[in-house]
Design an enzyme around this catalytic site. Structure first.
Site, short mmCIF file in Angstrom:
data_model
loop_
_atom_site.label_atom_id
_atom_site.label_comp_id
_atom_site.label_asym_id
_atom_site.label_seq_id
_atom_site.Cartn_x
_atom_site.Cartn_y
_atom_site.Cartn_z
N TRP A 1 0.82 -1.21 0.00
CA TRP A 1 0.00 0.00 0.00
C TRP A 1 0.86 1.26 0.00
O TRP A 1 1.78 1.39 0.80
CB TRP A 1 -0.91 0.05 1.21
CG TRP A 1 -1.96 -1.00 1.41
CD1 TRP A 1 -2.66 -1.19 2.56
CD2 TRP A 1 -2.47 -1.97 0.48
NE1 TRP A 1 -3.57 -2.21 2.41
CE2 TRP A 1 -3.47 -2.71 1.14
CE3 TRP A 1 -2.17 -2.29 -0.85
CZ2 TRP A 1 -4.18 -3.74 0.51
CZ3 TRP A 1 -2.86 -3.32 -1.47
CH2 TRP A 1 -3.85 -4.03 -0.80
N ASN B 1 -7.02 -0.73 -4.92
CA ASN B 1 -7.13 -2.14 -4.58
C ASN B 1 -8.59 -2.60 -4.66
O ASN B 1 -9.46 -2.07 -3.98
CB ASN B 1 -6.62 -2.37 -3.15
CG ASN B 1 -6.90 -3.78 -2.65
OD1 ASN B 1 -6.56 -4.76 -3.31
ND2 ASN B 1 -7.55 -3.88 -1.50
N GLU B 2 -8.85 -3.55 -5.55
CA GLU B 2 -10.15 -4.22 -5.70
C GLU B 2 -11.32 -3.25 -5.85
O GLU B 2 -12.26 -3.27 -5.05
CB GLU B 2 -10.39 -5.19 -4.53
CG GLU B 2 -9.37 -6.32 -4.48
CD GLU B 2 -9.72 -7.40 -3.46
OE1 GLU B 2 -10.58 -7.14 -2.59
OE2 GLU B 2 -9.13 -8.50 -3.54
N TYR C 1 -10.16 -15.79 -4.41
CA TYR C 1 -10.44 -16.27 -3.07
C TYR C 1 -11.71 -17.12 -3.09
O TYR C 1 -12.75 -16.72 -2.55
CB TYR C 1 -10.60 -15.10 -2.09
CG TYR C 1 -9.34 -14.32 -1.88
CD1 TYR C 1 -8.32 -14.83 -1.07
CD2 TYR C 1 -9.15 -13.08 -2.49
CE1 TYR C 1 -7.14 -14.11 -0.88
CE2 TYR C 1 -7.99 -12.36 -2.31
CZ TYR C 1 -6.99 -12.88 -1.50
OH TYR C 1 -5.82 -12.17 -1.31
N GLU D 1 -3.27 -11.36 -6.35
CA GLU D 1 -3.63 -11.87 -5.02
C GLU D 1 -4.23 -13.25 -5.15
O GLU D 1 -5.13 -13.46 -5.97
CB GLU D 1 -4.67 -10.97 -4.32
CG GLU D 1 -4.16 -9.70 -3.70
CD GLU D 1 -5.22 -9.04 -2.82
OE1 GLU D 1 -6.01 -9.78 -2.18
OE2 GLU D 1 -5.26 -7.80 -2.78
N TRP E 1 -1.00 -13.94 -1.16
CA TRP E 1 -1.38 -13.12 -0.01
C TRP E 1 -1.31 -14.00 1.22
O TRP E 1 -1.97 -15.03 1.27
CB TRP E 1 -2.82 -12.62 -0.17
CG TRP E 1 -3.24 -11.72 0.95
CD1 TRP E 1 -3.64 -12.09 2.21
CD2 TRP E 1 -3.28 -10.30 0.92
NE1 TRP E 1 -3.95 -11.00 2.97
CE2 TRP E 1 -3.73 -9.88 2.20
CE3 TRP E 1 -2.99 -9.32 -0.04
CZ2 TRP E 1 -3.88 -8.52 2.53
CZ3 TRP E 1 -3.15 -7.99 0.29
CH2 TRP E 1 -3.59 -7.60 1.56
#
Length: 417
Positions: free
Chosen positions: A85, A200-201, A278, A319, A361
């Site tokens: 980040w 991010n996302e 995920y 990720e 991750w």
């Protein structure tokens, strides 16, 4: 016979690289050629990790050994890219206290991260904002605008409100033009940085067509590239398919999030595509390990194919992970998960495909128990998974060396300029 077949596949992969359209890159900066990453004219495939916490830890000089330890361990396992980040908006130990007001100690922490990554030969992907409220995110930007009298109905106004967009552009400029207090090099001039990531996302539940996010990506990509044309740029997408390719939505985990993998990545200023995975979170109900592995395989393959043929840009799997907090978790399940990802990437890479690498991750140093989230890899505690990671690094490094030799030979013969 098997060795000959492997040689043929590698040669075809090399020809695919040679035929790709080159995005000019200065010496030592990562560029692209067709659907491949390149450095100094040679294709590169990467193995990497996420460590979102690097700036946070490095802002406290007494904790900087954690950053150095992780980079040292990562380098010893052949990892070459870290994603982290470059934001912390409002709240405790913020980088950006309020719009345009920055915490110099946090910035020095990020400076240390960049300088230390260079020391260990690790590239950085720096993400500039968060979709979620962690470390501020879209919510904080919207709240700052509300504090200035803007009427905003939801966090999705982050993508459309002129005041909010102005705050975000100012942050882009602050990060890119920052002169590192350790190296004296402006971030925008430092080849240690692999790429920038817009957010991010990103998700936009108020417009599932993807058009709202599309307009924001186009605007922000143009702005960032007006400041820094040397570095690559990616959006930060998870990979959800949208309205532009209805037939591909079968690969989504049953829902959309307001993004469109194809159109969002076709923006001219976006240099490569990204996906996350995920299935332990995304698949509703009590999905079995095999269900998750089947989803993962199809998810990765569909995106590699689309990056090859629709986007003609590299794909980075930025990720992925398997949580030890999942019901019935076993170490073997995690190893199977990692192996599936790594096999898909290597198979693509050796045949000249768009699969440029994968970043798990997340990686932690020892003594960071407060940051454990179930997905963490601490190499000394998890030697089997660590060996899988090292094996993938070794295989991709071998491809890099082989393609570099092929390029050198073609240059000697006058076939490459």
């Amino acid at each position: 016979m098997e060795r000959m077949q492997s040689a043929v596949v590698l040669f075809i992969g090399f020809l695919a690289f040679q035929m790709g359209g080159q995005v000019a890159a200065q010496a030592d900066f990562v560029g692209t050629s067709g659907s491949h990453f390149v450095v100094n004219g040679n294709p590169i495939y990467v193995n990497g990790f996420n460590a979102y916490w690097l700036m946070y830890m490095a802002s406290d000089p007494s904790q900087r050994d954690k950053v150095s330890s992780v980079f040292k361990q990562a380098s010893s396992y052949g990892l070459t890219v870290a994603r982290t980040w470059a934001f912390s908006d409002g709240g405790y130990r913020a980088l950006q206290y309020s719009p345009g007001s920055y915490n110099e100690e946090m910035f020095k922490g990020l400076d240390f991260v960049v300088s230390e990554a260079k020391k260990y030969g690790i590239y950085l992907i720096l993400s500039l904002a968060n979709n979620y409220e962690n470390y501020g995110g879209r919510h904080q930007y919207v709240q700052w605008a509300r504090d200035q009298g803007q009427y905003l109905s939801s966090d999705d106004d982050f993508y459309t409100n002129p005041v909010v967009k102005g705050y975000y552009k100012n942050h882009i400029k602050a990060i890119l033009t920052r002169v590192n207090s350790f190296t004296g090099i402006a971030y925008k001039d430092d080849p240690t940085i692999f790429s920038w990531e817009l957010i991010n996302e990103p998700r936009c539940q108020s417009d599932l067509s993807g058009r709202t996010l599309q307009g924001w990506i186009e605007e922000m990509a143009d702005y960032l590239k007006s400041i820094d044309s040397k570095h690559l740029l990616e959006v930060g997408l998870e990979g959800f398919y949208g309205e532009s390719t209805p037939s591909r939505k079968q690969y989504n985990p049953g829902y959309g999030v307001g993004t469109d993998f194809i159109t969002n990545n076709q923006v001219a200023g976006i240099d490569f595509a990204t996906i996350h995975a995920y299935p332990d979170q995304w698949l509703f109900g009590s999905s079995s390990e095999q269900d998750q592995l089947n989803f993962l395989y199809n998810w990765v393959q569909s995106h590699i194919d689309d990056s090859n043929y629709a986007l003609r840009k590299p794909l980075l799997f930025t990720e992925f992970g398997k949580s030890s907090k999942d019901s019935g978790f076993t170490q073997t399940e995690r190893e199977n998960f990692y192996q599936s990802v790594y096999n898909s990437i290597y198979t693509s890479a050796r045949s000249g495909g768009a699969g440029g690498g994968a970043l798990f991750w997340q990686m932690l140093a020892e003594g960071m128990d407060n940051l454990r989230d179930g997905y963490e890899i601490i190499v000394n505690e998890d030697p089997t998974t660590a060996n899988l990671i090292a094996e993938q690094s070794h295989k991709l490094s071998g491809l890099n060396r082989m393609f570099a030799r092929m390029t050198a030979n073609r240059k000697m013969k006058g076939l490459v300029h």
